[in-house]
Scaffold this motif. Sequence first.
Motif, PDB file in Angstrom:
ATOM      1  N   LEU A  69      -4.521   2.115  12.981  1.00  0.00           N
ATOM      2  CA  LEU A  69      -4.194   3.412  12.399  1.00  0.00           C
ATOM      3  C   LEU A  69      -3.881   4.373  13.537  1.00  0.00           C
ATOM      4  CD1 LEU A  69      -4.420   5.259   9.768  1.00  0.00           C
ATOM      5  CD2 LEU A  69      -6.652   5.854  10.640  1.00  0.00           C
ATOM      6  N   GLY A  70      -2.851   5.171  13.383  1.00  0.00           N
ATOM      7  CA  GLY A  70      -2.529   6.180  14.402  1.00  0.00           C
ATOM      8  C   GLY A  70      -1.796   5.575  15.587  1.00  0.00           C
ATOM      9  N   SER A  80       0.830  -1.208   0.000  1.00  0.00           N
ATOM     10  CA  SER A  80       0.000   0.000   0.000  1.00  0.00           C
ATOM     11  C   SER A  80       0.867   1.262   0.000  1.00  0.00           C
ATOM     12  CB  SER A  80      -0.892  -0.008   1.244  1.00  0.00           C
ATOM     13  OG  SER A  80      -0.092  -0.187   2.404  1.00  0.00           O
ATOM     14  N   VAL A  81       1.871   1.284   0.848  1.00  0.00           N
ATOM     15  CA  VAL A  81       2.722   2.472   0.976  1.00  0.00           C
ATOM     16  C   VAL A  81       3.695   2.552  -0.207  1.00  0.00           C
ATOM     17  CG1 VAL A  81       4.440   3.616   2.440  1.00  0.00           C
ATOM     18  CG2 VAL A  81       2.501   2.451   3.485  1.00  0.00           C
ATOM     19  N   GLY A 137      -6.263   7.244  17.627  1.00  0.00           N
ATOM     20  CA  GLY A 137      -5.870   5.893  17.218  1.00  0.00           C
ATOM     21  C   GLY A 137      -7.086   4.989  17.059  1.00  0.00           C
ATOM     22  N   VAL A 138      -7.005   4.090  16.076  1.00  0.00           N
ATOM     23  CA  VAL A 138      -8.083   3.121  15.825  1.00  0.00           C
ATOM     24  C   VAL A 138      -7.441   1.740  15.791  1.00  0.00           C
ATOM     25  CG1 VAL A 138      -9.868   2.381  14.197  1.00  0.00           C
ATOM     26  CG2 VAL A 138      -9.311   4.809  14.402  1.00  0.00           C
ATOM     27  N   THR A 145      -0.997   6.101   7.888  1.00  0.00           N
ATOM     28  CA  THR A 145      -0.955   4.825   7.167  1.00  0.00           C
ATOM     29  C   THR A 145      -1.650   3.728   7.963  1.00  0.00           C
ATOM     30  OG1 THR A 145       1.198   5.437   6.320  1.00  0.00           O
ATOM     31  CG2 THR A 145       0.622   3.118   6.179  1.00  0.00           C
ATOM     32  N   PRO A 146      -2.682   3.116   7.403  1.00  0.00           N
ATOM     33  CA  PRO A 146      -3.262   1.987   8.127  1.00  0.00           C
ATOM     34  C   PRO A 146      -2.399   0.737   7.964  1.00  0.00           C
ATOM     35  CG  PRO A 146      -4.476   2.377   6.089  1.00  0.00           C
ATOM     36  CD  PRO A 146      -3.357   3.379   6.124  1.00  0.00           C
ATOM     37  N   TYR A 147      -2.392  -0.105   8.968  1.00  0.00           N
ATOM     38  CA  TYR A 147      -1.716  -1.402   8.878  1.00  0.00           C
ATOM     39  C   TYR A 147      -2.782  -2.478   8.872  1.00  0.00           C
ATOM     40  CZ  TYR A 147       2.917   0.475   9.866  1.00  0.00           C
ATOM     41  OH  TYR A 147       4.105   1.150   9.785  1.00  0.00           O
ATOM     42  N   GLY A 148      -2.678  -3.398   7.931  1.00  0.00           N
ATOM     43  CA  GLY A 148      -3.618  -4.518   7.876  1.00  0.00           C
ATOM     44  C   GLY A 148      -2.855  -5.804   8.107  1.00  0.00           C
ATOM     45  N   VAL A 149      -3.304  -6.600   9.039  1.00  0.00           N
ATOM     46  CA  VAL A 149      -2.645  -7.876   9.322  1.00  0.00           C
ATOM     47  C   VAL A 149      -3.689  -8.971   9.103  1.00  0.00           C
ATOM     48  CG1 VAL A 149      -1.351  -9.225  10.995  1.00  0.00           C
ATOM     49  CG2 VAL A 149      -1.220  -6.729  11.072  1.00  0.00           C
TER      50      VAL A 149
END
Length: 479
Positions: free
Chosen positions: A361-362, A322-323, A411-412, A348-352
């Motif tokens: 996120l955050g 994504s980045v 943060g989420v 930037t969101p992180y998806g695992v």
Amino acid sequence: MTDHYDLCVIGSGPAGEKGAVQAAYFGKRVVLVEKAPAVGGACVHTGTLPSKTLREAALYVTGFQKRKLYGMTLDIDKQASLRRLMGRLRAVTEQQVSQISQNMRRHEVEVVKGQATFTGPREITVTDGSGAVAGRMLTADRFLIATGSSPHRPPGVPFDDHDVEDSDTILDLDRIPQSLAVVGGGVIGCEYACLFAALGTAITIIEGRSSLMGFLDGEMSERLRSALARGGHRILLGDAVLSIERVVGGPLHIKLKSGQSLEVDKVLYSAGRAGNTGGLGLDRAGVAVDPKARIPVNQHFQTSQPHIYAAGDVIGSPALASVSMEQGRVAMCHAFGIPYKTKVSPLTPYGVYTIPEISMLGATEEELTKQGIPFEVGRAGYDSNARGQITGEQDGALKLLFHTETKRLLGVHMIGDRATELVHIGQMVMCFSGTIDVFIDSVFNFPTLAEIYKYAAYDGLGRLARRTGTTVPPTPAAL
Ligand SMILES: Cc1cc2nc3c(=O)[nH]c(=O)nc-3n(C[C@H](O)[C@H](O)[C@H](O)COP(=O)(O)OP(=O)(O)OC[C@H]3O[C@@H](n4cnc5c(N)ncnc54)[C@H](O)[C@@H]3O)c2cc1C
């Protein structure tokens, strides 16, 4: 004969493809060199998409998430499942290769097959890699190095054993193992551990640190650990592998620092990644490389040679597809003075894609505490959400972090079904510096998992009200 271009891109993964197309879209003459037989990079062939395709196929074939709900037991034909998984993998890979090739053609990016090596700061040769055939010479005003990364193979690990895998070789799956030891509890290790757990493999994760995926909010990491432990899998934190040996004609034998030993069918060694900079001739181009084989860049993605840019995994963290795509686009806007994208969004969101999946996120709670930022937490679980109850999702939860004075969302953190999709609701609020009142005031479809945002916000405002001694949730004006 030498051909001259405005831009020469090395590598056709997410950073290379998007960088090439961005420049071509704005009228530049672009050539892209790719050494692999097909375009797409690690993202399409060994990383992002193969692992996600196998995950989705495994969940479907085994009914992993739903079978308990309907009182069904796991009784899968492992060979047939493997054939279906691999068939699906081939289909998605072919679709992606075709889509990327079409994108290049549509934007008139010339794709040259072969290995690129700098012969000077403004010139590369393209060879078949063997050195047997004379290379084609290409010159350009600007270069984009987007050569990605490869699994790091620490010395002393017997990768010559056909059951000791890294994240590339695990994809040449000959069977679904009975037991698997995953060395390294980072994103790749945890994702594959969950995928094989869904296929009925007994999993042991060995991680040197005190938690899985240390960058996550501690609560989310712990929820994943306990979900895996509930499934009967072993998570050995604060431990390390001393040796891996094959018992002749038998299983793999692993000795651990803690004194424990394991016997397993397969080992997945997931010990980080190193930049693909070998063989690029970067010394001849005057491009500096760090000790981890990564290319240092400035905020515009310029290397130590200002006309040579680098983007994607080859520059290091966060090493996400994504980045990488955005880095490629932003780099090329700077390279050609295109007044379009000037920076990669810091949000930037992180998806695992573990099972359950996780997204964030955050800031994490640990980071806010360390920075001394006053915050409150709002939580809600899928088990008290109508859609969560319908789908039988037990492990899902949302955690919102917000500033106690401004109520701005900081943060989420989410775990559970569709977490990697649902995080974008929080992302949009954070992009516009919104407060958690947005969720209170919004009407969500019902029943949906998205509605969980409203209840996490209520929970957070309730805590804040109790803390400040007010009976109703305080409004920004009152604070
Ligand atoms: C198992 C796994 C799961 C992942 N899951 C996710 C995920 O869910 N989400 C996410 O965002 N990211 C994920 N990633 C990360 C993602 O795959 C990478 O961040 C992304 O592929 C990096 O893109 P890139 O363009 O920098 O390089 P790559 O995709 O690695 O492409 C580099 C290309 O350069 C070519 N090349 C190298 N050297 C030369 C040379 N000298 N000449 C010509 N060509 C050359 C290579 O053949 C390759 O095609 C995952 C990675 C792995 C390993």
